[in-house]
Design a protein around this motif. Structure first.
Motif, short mmCIF file in Angstrom:
data_model
loop_
_atom_site.label_atom_id
_atom_site.label_comp_id
_atom_site.label_asym_id
_atom_site.label_seq_id
_atom_site.Cartn_x
_atom_site.Cartn_y
_atom_site.Cartn_z
N ASP A 146 -9.98 3.82 -5.80
CA ASP A 146 -9.99 4.80 -4.71
C ASP A 146 -9.95 4.14 -3.34
OD1 ASP A 146 -10.09 7.14 -6.24
OD2 ASP A 146 -12.27 7.06 -6.43
N CYS A 147 -9.72 2.82 -3.29
CA CYS A 147 -9.90 2.09 -2.04
C CYS A 147 -9.06 2.64 -0.88
CB CYS A 147 -9.65 0.60 -2.23
SG CYS A 147 -8.00 0.19 -2.84
N LEU A 148 -7.80 3.01 -1.13
CA LEU A 148 -6.98 3.56 -0.05
C LEU A 148 -7.59 4.83 0.50
CD1 LEU A 148 -4.46 3.82 1.71
CD2 LEU A 148 -3.32 4.93 -0.22
N CYS A 206 2.48 12.78 -9.84
CA CYS A 206 1.66 13.60 -8.94
C CYS A 206 0.32 13.97 -9.59
CB CYS A 206 2.41 14.86 -8.54
SG CYS A 206 3.88 14.55 -7.53
N ASP A 207 0.36 14.25 -10.89
CA ASP A 207 -0.88 14.61 -11.60
C ASP A 207 -1.86 13.44 -11.61
OD1 ASP A 207 -0.02 17.16 -12.13
OD2 ASP A 207 0.75 16.69 -14.13
N LYS A 208 -1.34 12.23 -11.78
CA LYS A 208 -2.21 11.04 -11.83
C LYS A 208 -2.95 10.82 -10.51
CE LYS A 208 0.05 8.19 -15.36
NZ LYS A 208 0.80 6.93 -15.61
N ILE A 209 -2.30 11.15 -9.42
CA ILE A 209 -2.95 10.98 -8.11
C ILE A 209 -4.24 11.79 -8.05
CG2 ILE A 209 -2.75 11.40 -5.62
CD1 ILE A 209 0.24 10.87 -5.88
N TRP A 215 -4.09 3.54 -8.21
CA TRP A 215 -4.04 2.98 -6.87
C TRP A 215 -3.04 3.72 -5.99
CZ3 TRP A 215 -5.26 -0.10 -10.98
CH2 TRP A 215 -6.32 -0.99 -10.82
N GLY A 216 -3.31 3.75 -4.70
CA GLY A 216 -2.38 4.33 -3.74
C GLY A 216 -1.60 3.23 -3.05
N GLY A 217 -0.35 3.52 -2.67
CA GLY A 217 0.49 2.54 -1.99
C GLY A 217 1.18 3.15 -0.79
N GLN A 218 2.35 2.58 -0.44
CA GLN A 218 3.07 3.02 0.74
C GLN A 218 3.47 4.49 0.68
OE1 GLN A 218 3.33 1.10 3.39
NE2 GLN A 218 4.34 2.73 4.54
N ILE A 219 3.85 4.96 -0.51
CA ILE A 219 4.22 6.37 -0.68
C ILE A 219 3.04 7.27 -0.31
CG2 ILE A 219 4.83 8.15 -2.36
CD1 ILE A 219 7.14 6.33 -1.71
N GLY A 266 -4.98 -6.78 -8.41
CA GLY A 266 -3.91 -6.34 -7.53
C GLY A 266 -4.36 -6.06 -6.11
N ALA A 267 -3.56 -5.28 -5.41
CA ALA A 267 -3.77 -5.02 -3.99
C ALA A 267 -5.05 -4.23 -3.74
CB ALA A 267 -2.57 -4.27 -3.43
N HIS A 268 -5.55 -4.36 -2.51
CA HIS A 268 -6.80 -3.68 -2.13
C HIS A 268 -6.72 -3.30 -0.65
CE1 HIS A 268 -11.03 -2.64 -2.09
NE2 HIS A 268 -11.19 -3.40 -1.03
N TYR A 269 -7.36 -2.18 -0.31
CA TYR A 269 -7.43 -1.73 1.08
C TYR A 269 -8.89 -1.71 1.54
CZ TYR A 269 -2.64 -0.03 0.46
OH TYR A 269 -1.29 0.05 0.22
N ASN A 270 -9.11 -2.15 2.78
CA ASN A 270 -10.41 -2.03 3.43
C ASN A 270 -10.22 -1.20 4.69
OD1 ASN A 270 -12.37 -3.40 1.84
ND2 ASN A 270 -11.50 -5.36 2.46
#
Length: 282
Positions: A146-148, A206-209, A215-219, A266-270
């Motif tokens: 859920d970091c994003l 969309c359901d997975k979101i 994880w969330g990305g640029q989209i 993988g990637a992570h957002y703070n």
């Protein structure tokens, strides 16, 4: 007998570590089971963890065998007499302790050197330096998928005094992507075939979101910016200092940081905070 006991204790320890690693691997698989891209990354990570454990255990077994050989050496009590006895138990313990201390000090030095020059530390330093230029610092967000959304939620509270839950952000992100399918479809593809998503795969995406911790990305950042009608700035270590999304919107930009090497999966957002406002939390 004491030498054999040392080896037996170490073997028991190694068996326990292998069981713990397998349990850890199973937990990682559960986290990544709904994400095909993460599954590929996870396979490489599992192989690395198993190899790392195997190499360390081999070194520990070699070290114990070496210590045992030292313990069993004979010492000469009198230079003029050829009288030799085995080391006493107290001497054995002392030699073993000194050996362990030397190995521990060496491990600490090697780890410190690795940390200084490791990609995670170098990336973090680069991001911190870029944030300082705009009087900001990193605000840590947990790594749980859920970091994003947590980073954006924190920024909304700090910058706009808005309190929006992660669940609501996920729901609205999914709805926005679904409602603007034609805008997003060209940028979505199957991670295995690289083909554009089918209609059913798009619906599943969309359901997975909403229903998972994918994880969330640029989209998702683009969808969040458009739904919230506010600019989002992503600070990163390499390439452009920041990537801007939603510059057409008014109001303060939500500033988050993108980390490629902070965690192994993988990637992570703070999130971020103004340096003098370090005490602010949400």
């Amino acid at each position: 007998m004491e030498d054999n006991n040392d080896i037996e204790v170490l073997e028991n320890k190694h068996r326990k570590e292998k069981k713990e690693l397998q349990a850890h691997i199973q937990a990682l698989k559960k986290v990544a089971k709904n994400d095909k891209t993460k599954k590929k990354e996870l396979t490489a990570e599992i192989a690395r963890l198993e190899l790392e454990l195997d190499n360390r255990q081999k070194k520990e077994m070699e070290a114990v065998s070496k210590e045992n050989s030292i313990d069993n050496e004979l010492v000469q009590l009198d230079e003029n007499e050829d009288i030799k006895i085995k080391l006493s138990k107290a001497q054995k313990r002392r030699v073993k302790k000194e050996q362990q201390e030397r190995e521990r000090e060496l491990e600490i030095k090697l780890q410190e050197k690795e940390n200084i020059n490791g990609p995670r530390n170098l990336e973090n330093q680069a991001i911190c330096n870029r944030l300082k230029e705009i009087n900001l610092q990193v605000y840590s967000i947990p790594s749980d998928g859920d970091c994003l959304y947590k980073a954006v939620s924190h920024q909304l509270f700090v910058k706009r005094k808005q309190s929006i839950s992660v669940e609501e952000l996920r729901k609205q992100t999914s709805n926005y992507i679904r409602e603007n399918k034609e805008d997003f479809m060209p940028f979505l593809n199957n991670p295995e075939t690289c083909d554009l998503l089918t209609d059913s795969e798009f619906e599943e995406y969309c359901d997975k979101i909403i229903n998972s911790k994918v994880w969330g990305g640029q989209i998702e950042i683009r969808a969040l910016s458009n739904y919230l009608k506010c600019p989002i700035s992503i600070i990163q270590a390499t390439g452009p200092a920041s990537i801007q999304q939603g510059e057409e919107f008014d109001g303060p930009s939500l500033v988050i940081t993108y980390h490629r090497h902070m965690y192994r999966l993988g990637a992570h957002y703070n999130s971020t905070l103004v340096i003098e406002d370090e005490h602010v939390e949400h």
